[in-house]
Motif scaffolding. Structure first.
Motif, mmCIF file in Angstrom:
data_model
loop_
_atom_site.group_PDB
_atom_site.id
_atom_site.type_symbol
_atom_site.label_atom_id
_atom_site.label_comp_id
_atom_site.label_asym_id
_atom_site.label_seq_id
_atom_site.Cartn_x
_atom_site.Cartn_y
_atom_site.Cartn_z
ATOM 1 N N UNK A 79 0.124 2.085 2.837
ATOM 2 C CA UNK A 79 -0.798 1.879 1.689
ATOM 3 C C UNK A 79 -0.764 0.391 1.006
ATOM 4 N N UNK A 80 0.625 -0.131 1.019
ATOM 5 C CA UNK A 80 0.595 -1.415 0.620
ATOM 6 C C UNK A 80 0.097 -2.339 1.674
ATOM 7 N N UNK A 81 -0.040 -2.243 2.884
ATOM 8 C CA UNK A 81 -0.705 -2.953 3.631
ATOM 9 C C UNK A 81 -1.996 -2.951 3.838
ATOM 10 N N UNK A 82 -2.625 -1.783 3.402
ATOM 11 C CA UNK A 82 -4.084 -1.709 3.616
ATOM 12 C C UNK A 82 -4.791 -1.418 2.323
ATOM 13 N N UNK A 83 -4.297 -2.322 1.326
ATOM 14 C CA UNK A 83 -4.999 -2.245 -0.155
ATOM 15 C C UNK A 83 -6.347 -2.484 0.102
ATOM 16 N N UNK A 84 -6.800 -3.688 0.693
ATOM 17 C CA UNK A 84 -8.275 -4.005 0.611
ATOM 18 C C UNK A 84 -9.149 -2.962 1.226
ATOM 19 N N UNK A 85 -8.383 -2.226 2.225
ATOM 20 C CA UNK A 85 -9.356 -1.320 2.927
ATOM 21 C C UNK A 85 -9.676 -0.156 1.794
ATOM 22 N N UNK A 86 -8.214 0.375 1.251
ATOM 23 C CA UNK A 86 -8.774 1.407 0.171
ATOM 24 C C UNK A 86 -9.515 0.789 -0.954
#
Length: 398
Positions: A79-86
């Motif tokens: 989740x930390x690495x895909x913040x922009x996607x979220x």
């Protein structure tokens, strides 16, 4: 002498916090009981079956447990690495709900996306995705956020745009909670108070202006200020809620014996399920459920504090945000039911009827359990390090 304890630690399988899981399951089961009790009249009116809404909620609860169990298995780093996607997913949901033909309008509000057999309330998963993004952003840009006002501009822009889209639905309550939790996260992330004062005051002022300038919100405020004088109009829902709570007395009327749920109290199985619960279980029952929610909040904060102590900042900020989000929503819902705050469309977590809300809260619980799992997984490594340092010291002494 050292191998046995090391083998012991290595063989340990981290288990989630049993108190947090147990409290969540208890509230979920109690919610199912209350949905079955409170929705009888409205279910018979809409579908002819007294337990129709209960069976739907049972399906949502089952899916919710699956969602929580799934998220508990996913590393927080994902989740930390895909913040922009979220963040992108969150804004897509908030925009789609406003598109005619996709967004569904119910009671003059366009908050749901038509998914065929069910409707998705976009604000629920969108807010969770934004909280995940903010936790990652604060970790990545902590020094900039702490020491430069311009470091706040990006998160403030995200918060402002998200709240604006929520207000277009309109979903005033969701916007208030998102803003409140976001500012709390920034404060916990080390942002100086002098940087936060102006944005917070501006946000509070904007919400106040919106509350008194919109006609339907003004009617709610009038009903809130004196529900008995407007009992036939804006004060009807609150007055019926207060009657329900008053009828509960010390020990309640008994499960299933609520009178106000018989179509006197609007939204008796969703936003005002607490009033029906108070009517059936009384003050004693209210104290019990309040204790359950306080314990749930306390375990969440304790788990976040453990993550902070081991230096896992993303897990800590996320844990604090989710814990206070749950607590804030519980307090607002109960305050609305008791006439302490104007009416807002906020559900009682884990108890109110509604698939989107229940699934989102279950996801939040699953994330808190994941934080605890990673806390426990880090404990053996710490124990190993302590053992190595102890052996090293003993060797030097020898």
């Amino acid at each position: 002498m050292i191998r046995a304890p090391l083998a012991h630690y290595a063989s340990r399988t981290p288990m989630p916090d049993r108190w947090l899981a147990g409290l969540a399951v208890t509230l979920l089961l109690l919610g199912l009981v209350m949905v079955a009790s409170s929705s009888v009249a409205v279910a018979e009116q809409s579908s002819g079956g007294a337990l129709t809404l209960f069976w739907k909620q049972m399906i949502y609860a089952t899916l919710g447990v699956f969602v929580a169990a799934t998220l508990m298995q996913i590393p927080l780093a994902a989740f930390a690495q895909n913040g922009m996607l979220l963040l992108g997913v969150a804004f897509v949901l908030l925009l789609l709900v406003l598109v005619p033909g996709i967004g569904v309008e119910i009671n003059s509000a366009r908050r749901w996306i038509d998914l065929g057999p069910v409707n998705l309330q976009a604000s629920e998963p969108a807010r969770l995705a934004i909280v995940l993004y903010l936790a990652g952003f604060i970790v990545r840009r902590q020094l900039e956020v702490q020491h430069q006002f311009r470091g706040l501009l990006k998160p403030l822009l995200v918060i402002a745009l998200a709240c604006a889209l929520l207000l277009l639905q309109p979903d005033f309550g969701a916007a208030v909670i998102l803003a409140g939790i976001s500012f709390l996260m920034l404060f916990l992330g080390g942002v100086k108070l002098r940087y936060l004062v102006a944005p917070v005051l501006l946000t509070v002022g904007a919400f106040a202006v919106l509350a008194i300038t919109q006609p339907y919100r003004l009617r709610r405020l009038l009903g809130f200020s004196d529900p008995w004088q407007h009992v036939e109009s804006a004060g009807w829902q609150l007055s019926q809620s207060l009657i329900a709570i008053g009828r509960g007395g010390w020990f309640g009327e008994g499960l299933g014996n609520s009178l106000q749920k018989m179509l006197y109290l609007p939204e008796q199985h969703t936003d005002f399920i607490f009033a029906v619960y108070a009517e059936e279980f009384g003050l004693l029952g209210v104290l019990v459920i309040l204790a359950l929610y306080i314990a749930l909040w306390w375990r969440g904060v304790a788990i976040a504090a453990e993550a902070e102590a081991r230096g896992a900042r993303f897990a800590a900020y996320l844990g604090y945000a989710l814990s206070y989000w749950l607590a804030f929503q519980v307090l607002v819902n109960m305050a609305v039911n008791m006439g302490l705050l104007p009416t807002k469309g906020l559900t009682l977590p884990l108890m109110s009827y509604g698939g989107s809300s229940l699934l989102t809260v279950c996801a939040m619980v699953g994330l808190l359990l994941r934080i605890d799992v990673e806390n426990r997984a880090a404990a053996p490594a710490s124990a190993d390090d302590d053992s190595r340092r102890r052996v090293s010291r003993e060797g030097v002494t020898a």
